[in-house]
Each structure stands twice: as structure tokens, then as C-alpha cells.
Scaffold this motif. Structure first.
Motif, short mmCIF file in Angstrom:
data_model
loop_
_atom_site.label_atom_id
_atom_site.label_comp_id
_atom_site.label_asym_id
_atom_site.label_seq_id
_atom_site.Cartn_x
_atom_site.Cartn_y
_atom_site.Cartn_z
N ARG A 1 -27.91 62.39 -24.49
CA ARG A 1 -29.28 62.62 -24.03
C ARG A 1 -29.31 63.98 -23.36
O ARG A 1 -28.40 64.35 -22.63
N MET A 2 -30.40 64.73 -23.60
CA MET A 2 -30.52 66.08 -23.08
C MET A 2 -31.81 66.23 -22.28
O MET A 2 -32.87 65.78 -22.71
N LEU A 3 -31.71 66.86 -21.12
CA LEU A 3 -32.88 67.19 -20.31
C LEU A 3 -33.36 68.58 -20.70
O LEU A 3 -32.63 69.56 -20.55
N VAL A 4 -34.57 68.69 -21.21
CA VAL A 4 -35.11 69.96 -21.69
C VAL A 4 -35.55 70.82 -20.50
O VAL A 4 -36.32 70.37 -19.65
N LEU A 5 -35.03 72.07 -20.44
CA LEU A 5 -35.34 72.97 -19.34
C LEU A 5 -36.19 74.16 -19.76
O LEU A 5 -36.96 74.69 -18.96
N SER A 6 -36.02 74.65 -20.98
CA SER A 6 -36.82 75.81 -21.41
C SER A 6 -37.05 75.73 -22.91
O SER A 6 -36.17 75.28 -23.65
N VAL A 7 -38.23 76.14 -23.34
CA VAL A 7 -38.60 76.08 -24.75
C VAL A 7 -39.27 77.38 -25.14
O VAL A 7 -39.52 78.26 -24.31
N GLY A 8 -39.57 77.52 -26.43
CA GLY A 8 -40.29 78.69 -26.90
C GLY A 8 -39.53 79.98 -26.68
O GLY A 8 -38.33 80.08 -26.89
N ASN B 1 -38.63 81.34 -24.02
CA ASN B 1 -37.70 81.33 -22.90
C ASN B 1 -36.33 80.80 -23.27
O ASN B 1 -35.42 80.82 -22.45
N THR B 2 -36.15 80.29 -24.49
CA THR B 2 -34.86 79.78 -24.91
C THR B 2 -33.96 80.92 -25.39
O THR B 2 -34.42 82.01 -25.71
N ILE C 1 -33.80 79.40 -16.14
CA ILE C 1 -33.42 80.05 -17.39
C ILE C 1 -32.10 80.81 -17.23
O ILE C 1 -31.21 80.75 -18.08
N ASP C 2 -31.96 81.51 -16.09
CA ASP C 2 -30.75 82.29 -15.84
C ASP C 2 -29.54 81.38 -15.68
O ASP C 2 -28.44 81.71 -16.15
N THR C 3 -29.72 80.23 -15.05
CA THR C 3 -28.61 79.29 -14.86
C THR C 3 -28.08 78.79 -16.20
O THR C 3 -26.86 78.71 -16.41
N VAL C 4 -29.00 78.44 -17.10
CA VAL C 4 -28.57 77.95 -18.42
C VAL C 4 -27.96 79.08 -19.24
O VAL C 4 -26.92 78.90 -19.89
N GLU C 5 -28.60 80.26 -19.21
CA GLU C 5 -28.13 81.37 -20.05
C GLU C 5 -26.71 81.80 -19.67
O GLU C 5 -25.89 82.09 -20.53
N THR C 6 -26.42 81.85 -18.37
CA THR C 6 -25.11 82.30 -17.90
C THR C 6 -24.12 81.15 -17.74
O THR C 6 -22.97 81.38 -17.35
#
Length: 712
Positions: A291-298, A300-301, A96-101
Motif C-alpha cells: 500500500r502506498m500513500l500518495v504525496l505528489s502527483v502531476g 510535482n512528481t 516533494i524535496d523529502t521524497v526526491e532526495t
């Protein structure tokens, strides 16, 4: 809930009214006034009480003063690292931190997109399978149980008791019974109706929010609800799609993402596999596809965290409720003004000696009338004025409308075909003009290819044997590579499944059935080098491919027939011969397109050109040439009118509601569909200004638009 102090105060007021020396009519009017005041108090209190249902934690966000229900799109979350779960190589917090930052260094340490997919045990080509799906879903639990609101009617009981005590059972129950009935009607009925209405509107909102999106699972592209997306899914995103979760860019072309919902800025951000592979929920695809690889939902997004800090207003009123409140307020003000005027006139008449009692004597005499008589008379006059105020308060109007709406909604909910129209029924009641899209609204959006032309020759269905091999090969490339759709064939050899937009599915099914297209073999023959995705401005899409066998590079274009034809200088015949398009042949081709469009067909053309790489200073330049193309063929797709659309339009027109159709299709196709649906009269000459193309309308001044908009 009513507090003990409020109940005590209201009880004392009721006791004072029922025990003071007033006449029965005066008591009843004052009791009616108090009932209305008491009812309004209970209604306002009831509106502030939250009736909570069993909701997941991701849907209930606590604020200091109330609970605000916020809809978070997915209801599953990324599981924590757990060796038993199969996610031992990836940690939820780091992910989550990797995607957010947008931390590229941390992403590279995880092995990039391929490394993350491997850690999540996701096949980027085939997606997740059913076994992984069960393991990846992590329930967030339930937070609150059902509660029941009990409205206290103790004050009415007090009134009933005092009345029976003073006047006996036969007459003493009138006041208390009246209060019971009034409170029941104004409070209980309206509360239950409003509660049921809110529940039904909430259900409707869930239906409207239940958007379908394409994902790849078990090697098969399929549409699922955004509520069912899980970590590890491979999602397919096209222009206009809302990104349903946080994830990583796997592959795609020309991807631009509008992150205005996240940043507040309207600039589109380029997303690619090298410099910026991060995708965030709540954003929208402005151009391209991927195409997208889903990493976090709900929760946590990024969208979930942002929404959790927002407190919604649970007391928001509908337009009809706002109007009713204004109306009742205006009537109340008028009643108050009339009551004040009557009070002043009656007081003036009384103190000037112009009123008489029951015996015909003047009620007021400065010398003979004592202070008690004056007080009684003034009290009587004031009670008469208050009576006018009470009568003028239109409490029954909102109640009647509420009950009517509740009944209508119940009847309409029984008709599932109308369920999506409920949330807009109040707003549409004030509409005088409806601007409607064509595709999927007036039509069924179920496309089928019905006509096919190669050059000036019409090709019958199942006649691929009359088409030269090289032409057929180019058509396979143009249809199979220049598409966002897919074809899935199971191992059992059943009927192929087509995915993508209705247009893409129609083109692929036609090519497979009539042109013997084999998508699996085709993918092995060539490599895609460059893609220009379809957009509504150019109305075409292009692709550059390199053949494996001979390294030959071809550019293929597909799009609106009249626009692709304008890019062509030659055309293929079915026998493989290439002919130059002169003025006469261009006119004939344009007539073919107009003829199909006039038959309410959507016309799509295919064209290609052989190209070479351009080198300068060891740099290779590849461009999608848009000039000197060779026309491969023109197809006509039929999209039938939706059943009931014509009758609905006739009903609107007869009620004085004008219909304006907006479409990106050819003007002849637009006219044909409009005539078929009843917007334009069949067989009548077009009146000036009835049909306007976008280019012409954009060139109007603001004054010209206002003058001509009614006739369009």
C-alpha cells in the motif's frame, strides 16, 4: 503561415507565366507544376504550425522552437500549505524535496509515514473520504485558447486576375480556377484530414493511457483512473503495476521496484518501511505488493519533472506515411530520369536536323536558322520534358490515402468496440503472425469457481456442512489470508464487493458463498508473519500466519495445482482424516487435475503445513516450508472464451495470418481453450511441435527455434 516575401515571390512567378508568349498548353503545364510546388510549400508550412487546444499546464511544455504536447499521468497536484485547506502541518516543497532526495531524517522529523498521513488527514486503513477528495484536488488551470489557421490563397487570385485581364472572362479563368481547385484539394482537404486524424489519435491515446488502479477510499477498495489520483490517496500496488505518483511505502511484502525509467539501470530496488520507504512515479513493481500513500502527483512528481525537460517530435510520421513518401520519391526520381532522357534525345534529334516543323521542313539548319528560332525550339523541348516531370509527380497518391484513412477512421470511430484497434491498424496491415495472450484476450477474464475437490472427493456447491470443521478452518485461512484481494461489506448489509485480480475475486466470492468465509472475523483470529508473493516462475504464493488463540503457526501455499501437488505428501479428506499420498493416489489426483484442465478450467490447489520457529543464538528464523505439505483442496475456475474470438481467429486464418497463443496455464487448459477458440482443430490428434511448453522451448537452440516456430 506564408510570409509576405514568399507570397510576393510566388506572385511574381505566376505573373511571368501568365504574361510570357507561351502557348496555352505550355502555360497550363507550367501552371500545374507551379501549383504542385506551391502546394508542397504550404503543406510543409502547415505541418510546422501548432494548432493548440485547451490543455492544462501540466500537458504543455514550452521548448525554444515549438510546443511539444507531453502527457503527464495525473492532472492534480499537491496543494501548498494553507491553514484553511487542512494541510497546515505539511509543506508542499518540503514534502516533494523529502521524497526526491530520499531523506529519511526529514521524514522522521515529519513523524514518518503515520505523521505524514495524519498531517494530510488520511486514514491509512480507510483512505480518504469524498469530502477530503473535493478539498485535495487542486486545478492547475488552462494555458492556451483555441487558434485558427488561415491559409492564404492570394497567389491563385493573382493568377485568376491576370488570366481574365489577358484572355477575358470566358477563357481567362481557366488557369486561376485550376490553381484554386488544386490548392483546395491538395492543401485544405489534406490539412483538415490530417488535423482530424491527429485529434482522433490523441483521443485514442488518452483512452489507452487511462489505466485503472486500486485505491482505498471510505474504507472501500475501488478502481479509479490514474488521472483521478490525488494527494492523500492510499493506492494498492501489485506485480506489474506502474507506480502512478510519488509516495511512501505504508505496508506490504517482498516489494521490488524497477526504477530503470528514472535511473537508466535495470536493477530492482527493495522498498520497505525502514530503510527505503520512497516510491516514484514512472517506476514499475517487479515483485511483491504494497500500500502506498500518495504525496505528489502531476508536475510535482519525479516523472513529471523529468518529462518536462524532454521535447517531443510533433512531426513524427506513421509507418504508412513513411512508405508513401518513399514511393512518391521513387516515382518522382523515375519521372525525372525519363524527362532527362527525353530532353537529351529531343535535343540530339533537333540539332542533327531530324525534326520537322508543321510544314514538313527541317526545324534546324546551321546556315538558315537564327538564334531566336533556336531559343524558341529549345524552350518548347524543355517544356515537354518538364511536362513529363509534372505528370510523374504522384501528388494524388498521398492525398487519396489520407482521405481514405480519414473516412475509414470516421466510420471506425462510430464503432466503440473497435476504438482501441485504430492506433495499430496500419502496423497490423503488414502482420503475418499474431502472438496473443489467452487470459483477458481470447477469454473474458471473468473467473468463476465451478468445481471443488477435497482429496479424491468431489464437493457439490453449497455443501460446506459436509466438510469437517478443522478442514474448513484451514481452507478459510488459505483463501482469506493468502490473497491480494479484499472483501468489502457496507453497513447496510448489501451484497459484498470483491476487489483484486479476477482470479482472487472468484476465489473470495466462492469462499464467502460456499464455505461461509467471514473475512472480518478471520482477520481477528491470526497474525500474518511472512508473505511470499505470487510470481510467474513459481506459479504459487505462500504465507506464514500465527493463530492468536494458541500461537500455532501455519504455512499456506496456493498456486498451480500440478506444482502445489508436487509439494504435498499427504491430503485431507472431507471428514478431517489425513491420508498419505502413495503412487496410485498421486496418479488419481493428477488425473483429476488433467480432467478439469481438459474442460478448459484453471486449476488452483491449496496446501498447508504446521511449522515451528527455529532459534539460533537468540535469533528467530521463520521459513515458508515447501516440502511435506498437506493438500487441502483443488478448485477449477472457468474463464469463458470471449464472444467473437473464434470468428476473428477464423477470419485471420482464412486471410493467411497465423495465430499463436501464449499462456502460463496448464498445458491441458491451454489446449482446451485453443480448441474452443479455433486455434487447434477439435477432435484432431496433436501434431508434433504444435503445443510447446516454455521449458522445452527455452532448451531449443536458436537454429531449432527458427525451424520449429512456424509449426507452433
Amino acid at each position: 503561415m506564408v510570409s509576405e516575401i514568399q507570397a510576393h515571390d510566388i506572385g511574381i512567378m505566376l505573373y511571368n507565366i501568365t504574361t510570357t508568349t507561351l502557348t496555352k498548353p505550355q502555360k497550363r503545364w507550367q501552371l500545374a507544376y507551379l501549383t504542385i510546388h506551391f502546394s508542397n510549400t504550404l503543406v510543409s508550412i502547415a505541418k510546422n504550425v501548432v494548432v493548440s487546444k485547451k490543455l492544462p499546464v501540466s500537458e504543455i511544455i514550452a521548448s525554444p522552437n515549438s510546443y511539444s504536447v507531453i502527457k503527464i499521468i495525473p492532472q492534480v497536484a499537491c496543494p501548498k500549505a494553507d491553514p484553511a485547506s487542512g494541510f497546515s502541518r505539511v509543506d508542499q516543497v518540503d514534502l516533494i524535496d523529502t521524497v526526491e532526495t530520499k531523506d529519511l531524517k526529514k521524514l522522521h522529523k515529519l513523524g514518518g509515514v503515520d505523521g505524514v498521513a495524519e498531517a494530510l488527514e488520511t486514514d491509512l486503513d480507510n483512505g480518504i473520504n469524498d469530502r477530503d477528495l473535493v478539498r485535495k484536488i487542486w486545478s492547475e488551470g488552462e494555458a492556451f485558447s483555441d487558434t485558427t489557421i488561415i491559409i492564404l490563397l492570394g497567389c491563385a487570385a493573382l493568377s485568376l486576375g491576370f488570366g481574365i485581364k489577358e484572355h477575358g472572362v470566358e477563357e481567362g479563368w481557366y488557369e486561376g480556377g485550376s490553381i484554386f481547385v488544386a490548392v483546395f484539394l491538395v492543401i485544405v482537404v489534406s490539412t483538415i484530414s490530417n488535423y482530424r486524424q491527429e485529434i482522433q489519435f490523441d483521443n485514442l491515446s488518452r483512452i489507452s493511457d487511462n489505466i485503472k488502479i486500486d485505491v482505498v477510499r471510505d474504507g472501500r477498495r475501488q478502481k479509479i483512473s490514474i488521472f483521478d489520483i490525488v494527494v492523500g490517496d492510499v493506492a494498492i500496488l501489485n506485480i506489474g503495476d506502474q507506480i502512478p505518483a510519488d509516495g511512501l511505502f505504508v505496508d506490504g511484502y517482498s516489494l521490488l521496484v524497477d526504477e530503470s525509467s528514472m535511473t537508466g539501470e535495470s536493477d530492482n530496488i527493495t522498498v520497505d518501511a525502514v530503510t527505503n520507504p520512497f516510491l516514484f512515479s514512472g517506476s514499475k513493481v517487479a515483485d511483491g505488493h504494497c500500500r502506498m500513500l500518495v504525496l505528489s502527483v502531476g508536475m510535482n512528481t519525479a516523472w513529471g519533472r523529468m518529462m518536462s525537460s524532454i521535447t517531443g517530435d510533433s512531426n513524427e510520421q506513421t509507418p504508412l506515411q513513411v512508405r508513401l513518401n518513399k514511393l512518391t520519391s521513387s516515382i518522382g526520381k523515375v519521372g525525372l530520369a525519363v524527362a532527362f532522357l527525353v530532353l537529351v534525345v529531343m535535343l540530339i534529334r533537333y540539332f542533327t536536323g531530324n525534326t520537322e516543323d508543321e510544314n514538313g521542313k527541317r526545324e534546324y539548319n546551321v546556315k538558315s536558322t537564327n538564334i531566336n528560332e533556336v531559343f524558341d525550339s529549345v524552350t518548347r523541348i524543355f517544356s515537354a520534358a518538364v511536362t513529363i516531370v509534372v505528370v510523374a509527380i504522384p501528388e494524388g497518391l498521398p492525398l487519396a490515402v489520407t482521405v481514405t484513412l480519414a473516412y475509414s477512421m470516421k466510420r471506425m470511430m462510430a464503432d466503440q468496440a473497435m476504438v482501441r484497434k485504430l492506433s495499430a491498424c496500419e502496423t497490423m496491415g503488414s502482420a503475418t503472425v499474431i502472438c496473443t495472450d489467452k487470459t483477458g484476450t481470447l477469454t473474458t477474464n471473468q473467473m468463476t469457481v465451478t468445481k471443488f475437490w477435497i482429496g479424491l472427493e468431489y464437493i457439490e456447491r453449497d455443501s460446506s456442512n459436509v466438510i469437517a470443521t478443522d478442514v474448513l478452518e484451514l481452507l478459510h485461512e488459505g483463501v482469506g489470508f493468502n490473497t491480494t484481494g479484499t472483501v468489502f461489506k457496507s453497513d447496510s448489509g448489501s451484497v459484498p464487493e470483491y476487489s483484486g485480480s479476477p482470479t482472487e475475486k472468484a476465489m473470495l466470492s466462492w469462499a464467502v458463498a460456499d464455505l461461509d468465509l467471514d473475512m472480518e472475523k478471520l482477520k481477528q483470529t491470526s497474525t500474518v508473519l511472512q508473505v511470499e508473493t505470487f510470481n510467474s516462475k513459481k506459479k504459487r504464493s505462500g504465507i506464514l500466519i500465527r493463530r492468536v488463540a494458541d500461537n500455532r503457526m501455519n504455512v499456506h501455499w496456493k498456486g498451480a495445482a500440478e506444482m502445489v501437488l508436487a509439494m504435498c505428501s499427504k491430503y485431507y479428506q472431507s471428514n478431517g482424516c489425513i491420508k498419505t499420498i502413495d503412487s496410485d493416489e498421486r496418479t488419481q489426483l493428477e488425473n483429476i487435475i488433467e480432467g478439469m484442465a481438459a474442460s478448459s478450467l484453471r486449476c488452483i490447489a491449496f496446501a498447508y503445513k504446521k511449522v515451528q520457529e527455529h532459534r539460533e543464538d537468540s535469533t528467530v528464523y521463520r521459513t515458508l516450508s515447501e516440502e511435506g505439505l498437506t493438500l487441502l483442496g483443488i478448485v477449477g475456475l472457468k474463464d469463458p472464451c470471449r464472444p467473437g474470438a473464434k470468428k476473428a481467429i477464423e477470419t485471420c486464418l482464412s486471410a493467411g495470418v497465423n495465430i499463436k497463443m501464449i499462456t502460463g496455464d496448464n498445458v491441458f487448459t491451454a489446449k482446451a481453450i485453443a480448441a474452443e477458440c479455433g486455434i487447434l482443430e477439435l477432435g484432431r490428434q496433436d501434431c508434433e511441435g504444435e503445443v510447446v511448453e516454455g521449458v522445452e522451448f527455452r532448451n531449443y537452440t536458436d537454429e531449432e527455434r527458427m525451424q520449429k516456430v512456424d509449426s507452433i
